[in-house]
Design a protein around this motif. Structure first.
Motif, PDB file in Angstrom:
ATOM      1  N   GLY A 231      56.031 -82.401   6.782  1.00  0.00           N
ATOM      2  CA  GLY A 231      54.813 -83.201   6.718  1.00  0.00           C
ATOM      3  C   GLY A 231      54.609 -84.070   7.939  1.00  0.00           C
ATOM      4  N   MET A 232      55.687 -84.380   8.648  1.00  0.00           N
ATOM      5  CA  MET A 232      55.583 -85.179   9.870  1.00  0.00           C
ATOM      6  C   MET A 232      55.355 -84.267  11.062  1.00  0.00           C
ATOM      7  SD  MET A 232      58.516 -88.129   9.610  1.00  0.00           S
ATOM      8  CE  MET A 232      59.873 -86.960   9.747  1.00  0.00           C
ATOM      9  N   ASP A 233      54.753 -84.823  12.113  1.00  0.00           N
ATOM     10  CA  ASP A 233      54.774 -84.097  13.373  1.00  0.00           C
ATOM     11  C   ASP A 233      55.626 -84.869  14.372  1.00  0.00           C
ATOM     12  OD1 ASP A 233      53.229 -86.070  14.575  1.00  0.00           O
ATOM     13  OD2 ASP A 233      51.484 -84.815  14.894  1.00  0.00           O
ATOM     14  N   LEU A 234      55.934 -84.211  15.455  1.00  0.00           N
ATOM     15  CA  LEU A 234      56.856 -84.733  16.458  1.00  0.00           C
ATOM     16  C   LEU A 234      56.196 -84.629  17.818  1.00  0.00           C
ATOM     17  CD1 LEU A 234      59.684 -85.430  17.706  1.00  0.00           C
ATOM     18  CD2 LEU A 234      60.248 -83.010  17.459  1.00  0.00           C
ATOM     19  N   ARG A 235      56.212 -85.714  18.566  1.00  0.00           N
ATOM     20  CA  ARG A 235      55.683 -85.716  19.934  1.00  0.00           C
ATOM     21  C   ARG A 235      56.846 -85.883  20.913  1.00  0.00           C
ATOM     22  NH1 ARG A 235      51.522 -87.365  23.655  1.00  0.00           N
ATOM     23  NH2 ARG A 235      50.150 -86.058  22.381  1.00  0.00           N
ATOM     24  N   VAL A 236      56.931 -84.966  21.880  1.00  0.00           N
ATOM     25  CA  VAL A 236      57.889 -85.084  22.980  1.00  0.00           C
ATOM     26  C   VAL A 236      57.101 -85.263  24.265  1.00  0.00           C
ATOM     27  CG1 VAL A 236      59.769 -84.008  24.271  1.00  0.00           C
ATOM     28  CG2 VAL A 236      59.586 -83.632  21.801  1.00  0.00           C
ATOM     29  N   ASN A 237      57.353 -86.348  24.971  1.00  0.00           N
ATOM     30  CA  ASN A 237      56.695 -86.637  26.243  1.00  0.00           C
ATOM     31  C   ASN A 237      57.664 -86.375  27.391  1.00  0.00           C
ATOM     32  OD1 ASN A 237      54.247 -87.535  25.107  1.00  0.00           O
ATOM     33  ND2 ASN A 237      55.049 -89.605  24.832  1.00  0.00           N
ATOM     34  N   ILE A 238      57.185 -85.665  28.405  1.00  0.00           N
ATOM     35  CA  ILE A 238      58.009 -85.382  29.581  1.00  0.00           C
ATOM     36  C   ILE A 238      57.216 -85.732  30.835  1.00  0.00           C
ATOM     37  CG2 ILE A 238      59.314 -83.649  30.861  1.00  0.00           C
ATOM     38  CD1 ILE A 238      59.558 -82.030  28.323  1.00  0.00           C
ATOM     39  N   ALA A 239      57.845 -86.486  31.720  1.00  0.00           N
ATOM     40  CA  ALA A 239      57.275 -86.785  33.033  1.00  0.00           C
ATOM     41  C   ALA A 239      58.426 -86.757  34.025  1.00  0.00           C
ATOM     42  CB  ALA A 239      56.580 -88.139  33.045  1.00  0.00           C
ATOM     43  N   GLY A 240      58.492 -85.698  34.813  1.00  0.00           N
ATOM     44  CA  GLY A 240      59.649 -85.512  35.681  1.00  0.00           C
ATOM     45  C   GLY A 240      60.849 -85.105  34.849  1.00  0.00           C
ATOM     46  N   ASN A 241      61.969 -85.759  35.077  1.00  0.00           N
ATOM     47  CA  ASN A 241      63.159 -85.465  34.275  1.00  0.00           C
ATOM     48  C   ASN A 241      63.378 -86.518  33.193  1.00  0.00           C
ATOM     49  OD1 ASN A 241      63.939 -87.582  35.985  1.00  0.00           O
ATOM     50  ND2 ASN A 241      66.077 -86.910  36.010  1.00  0.00           N
ATOM     51  N   VAL A 242      62.338 -87.301  32.902  1.00  0.00           N
ATOM     52  CA  VAL A 242      62.426 -88.366  31.902  1.00  0.00           C
ATOM     53  C   VAL A 242      61.744 -87.904  30.616  1.00  0.00           C
ATOM     54  CG1 VAL A 242      61.936 -90.781  31.381  1.00  0.00           C
ATOM     55  CG2 VAL A 242      62.410 -90.082  33.747  1.00  0.00           C
ATOM     56  N   ILE A 243      62.459 -88.023  29.506  1.00  0.00           N
ATOM     57  CA  ILE A 243      61.989 -87.494  28.226  1.00  0.00           C
ATOM     58  C   ILE A 243      62.013 -88.596  27.173  1.00  0.00           C
ATOM     59  CG2 ILE A 243      62.432 -85.784  26.411  1.00  0.00           C
ATOM     60  CD1 ILE A 243      63.999 -84.217  28.656  1.00  0.00           C
ATOM     61  N   THR A 244      60.903 -88.732  26.464  1.00  0.00           N
ATOM     62  CA  THR A 244      60.815 -89.672  25.349  1.00  0.00           C
ATOM     63  C   THR A 244      60.080 -88.982  24.202  1.00  0.00           C
ATOM     64  OG1 THR A 244      58.713 -90.606  26.131  1.00  0.00           O
ATOM     65  CG2 THR A 244      60.746 -91.680  26.888  1.00  0.00           C
ATOM     66  N   GLY A 245      59.887 -89.694  23.113  1.00  0.00           N
ATOM     67  CA  GLY A 245      59.127 -89.118  22.011  1.00  0.00           C
ATOM     68  C   GLY A 245      59.345 -89.863  20.715  1.00  0.00           C
ATOM     69  N   TYR A 246      58.663 -89.379  19.678  1.00  0.00           N
ATOM     70  CA  TYR A 246      58.688 -90.063  18.392  1.00  0.00           C
ATOM     71  C   TYR A 246      58.142 -89.127  17.316  1.00  0.00           C
ATOM     72  CZ  TYR A 246      54.020 -90.726  20.323  1.00  0.00           C
ATOM     73  OH  TYR A 246      52.806 -90.515  20.930  1.00  0.00           O
ATOM     74  N   PHE A 247      58.277 -89.556  16.072  1.00  0.00           N
ATOM     75  CA  PHE A 247      57.731 -88.837  14.928  1.00  0.00           C
ATOM     76  C   PHE A 247      56.509 -89.594  14.401  1.00  0.00           C
ATOM     77  CE2 PHE A 247      62.193 -87.829  15.184  1.00  0.00           C
ATOM     78  CZ  PHE A 247      62.270 -86.484  14.862  1.00  0.00           C
ATOM     79  N   ARG A 248      55.593 -88.851  13.757  1.00  0.00           N
ATOM     80  CA  ARG A 248      54.423 -89.466  13.135  1.00  0.00           C
ATOM     81  C   ARG A 248      54.289 -88.966  11.703  1.00  0.00           C
ATOM     82  NH1 ARG A 248      50.463 -88.232  18.230  1.00  0.00           N
ATOM     83  NH2 ARG A 248      51.188 -86.147  17.702  1.00  0.00           N
ATOM     84  N   LYS A 249      54.057 -89.904  10.795  1.00  0.00           N
ATOM     85  CA  LYS A 249      53.875 -89.569   9.384  1.00  0.00           C
ATOM     86  C   LYS A 249      52.401 -89.675   9.010  1.00  0.00           C
ATOM     87  CE  LYS A 249      56.481 -91.196   6.208  1.00  0.00           C
ATOM     88  NZ  LYS A 249      57.233 -92.135   5.331  1.00  0.00           N
TER      89      LYS A 249
END
Length: 384
Positions: A231-249
């Motif tokens: 039911g959740m989605d997941l966002r992965v952000n990439i800019a260069g070799n730096v990676i972040t992200g989070y889940f959304r309900k």
């Protein structure tokens, strides 16, 4: 509700022009780490024209910070004016700060095409990136072409084909308009009857009404398989070799997670990061947000991508309740550090490296491809 009534009166009845001014940040922009570029002394820096946007969380202020910290000469470039073409000749590079909305993006596409293809100017983002920006149809075609795990999606501009296919599609379906963020224009089509009524509106003379008062969905459908899972989605952000992200309900009794405001910042799954990295490498641009969902079998599917990331805060990831970012090394190690950045600044550094100090392919061979060739990623979290 009061704001909605006010906007209706101002825009529909009084007819006040939609002349929004560039926004500034509501948060302390300095709370993020500085992004610096190692620029060779013998290489001349380009002269830069910087555009400004009217988004609530503006891009241009982060670009300005990067340019100042790295001592680039720049001027504010007002591209809406009639003399934009003559003024653009003063710059080697124009940094665009995209506004959301089809009218705004159309203006930028036309002008970036002329600057890049006819006048030989450099633009960030470039024309190809802008074609993917806030265009689900174009980005889905691109994902399919590159063999990436995009959720099953049916796109058609043929009314009669849609009528023939409606008995073969699996319901429910998620209907999306090509443009729009935060789950605007996203609907659930539960059965044949709903699909028929929906497509008749879309293919009518006037098209289907949308949240944009001046824009309608006309002569196309975009139906994506509804993914049964967490039911959740997941966002992965990439800019260069730096990676972040989070889940959304999603909110209660809603299937849409994007735009819900219910964000969970915790560690990202290795498989999702690997899919995002492969997508980032295929796109070959400075930054990318990859939205995914996991099905009941545990497989991740891409549901959308965004080649231009806008965020409210530089804190986009937490591991063991510590805010920070993953840094990808050539040996496939994801090194977590308690460092937070504005993705716009990271992306601008990548753009300069790919455009002025090397090439896109050379940059990928150095920063992304070696880790992907190893076939597996390893996390190193340590005492962050």
């Amino acid at each position: 509700m009061i704001d909605k009534i006010r906007r209706f009166v101002e825009w529909r009845i009084v007819g006040i022009p939609d002349t929004r001014l560039p926004k500034t940040d509501k948060v302390d922009i300095k709370e993020a780490e500085k992004v610096l570029i190692d620029w060779p002394e013998e290489t001349a820096k380009p002269s830069v024209g910087l555009t400004r946007d009217t988004n609530e969380n503006p891009h241009w202020t982060k670009f300005r910070r990067f340019l100042k910290n790295n001592r680039f000469d720049f001027e504010i470039f007002d591209y809406h004016r009639s003399d934009w073409l003559e003024t653009a000749k003063n710059y080697d590079l124009i940094i665009w700060s995209p506004n959301s909305g089809p009218a705004e993006l159309d203006e930028m596409k036309r002008k970036i095409y002329i600057l890049e293809k006819k006048l030989g100017k450099k633009c960030f983002p470039d024309y190809e990136t802008l074609l993917l920006c806030d265009d689900k149809v174009m980005s889905t075609y691109f994902l399919k072409m590159n063999g990436l795990p995009v959720a099953d999606t049916f796109i058609s501009n043929d009314y009669y084909e849609i009528e023939q296919m409606k008995t073969k599609l699996t319901y429910p379906l998620v209907s999306k308009r090509f443009h729009g963020a935060s789950s605007r224009e996203v609907d659930l089509i539960k059965n044949l009857g709903q699909l028929s009524r929906f497509s008749r509106k879309v293919f009518s003379f006037y098209g289907k009404k949308c949240s944009n008062a001046y824009f309608r969905q006309k002569n196309y459908v975009y139906f994506q398989r509804f993914i049964e899972g967490e039911g959740m989605d997941l966002r992965v952000n990439i800019a260069g070799n730096v990676i972040t992200g989070y889940f959304r309900k999603p909110k209660h009794n809603d299937f849409r997670a994007s735009g819900s405001g219910l964000v969970i910042k915790e560690d990202l799954p290795d498989e999702a990061i690997e899919i995002a990295l492969k997508t980032y490498s295929a796109i070959g641009k400075a930054m990318l947000g990859v939205d995914m969902m996991r099905d009941r079998e545990g497989k991740y599917w891409i549901i959308e991508i965004s080649p231009f990331i806008g965020v409210i805060t530089p804190i986009q990831l937490k591991v063991n309740n510590v805010a920070g970012s993953y840094f990808l090394s050539e040996d496939g190690v994801l090194d977590f550090r308690a460092e937070n950045y504005w993705p716009q600044e990271l992306a601008l550094r990548v753009f300069f490296e790919q455009t002025y100090l090397s090439s896109v392919e050379e940059w990928k061979k150095k920063h992304i491809d070696p880790a992907l060739r190893r076939g597996s990623l390893t996390k190193r979290i340590g005492n962050s």
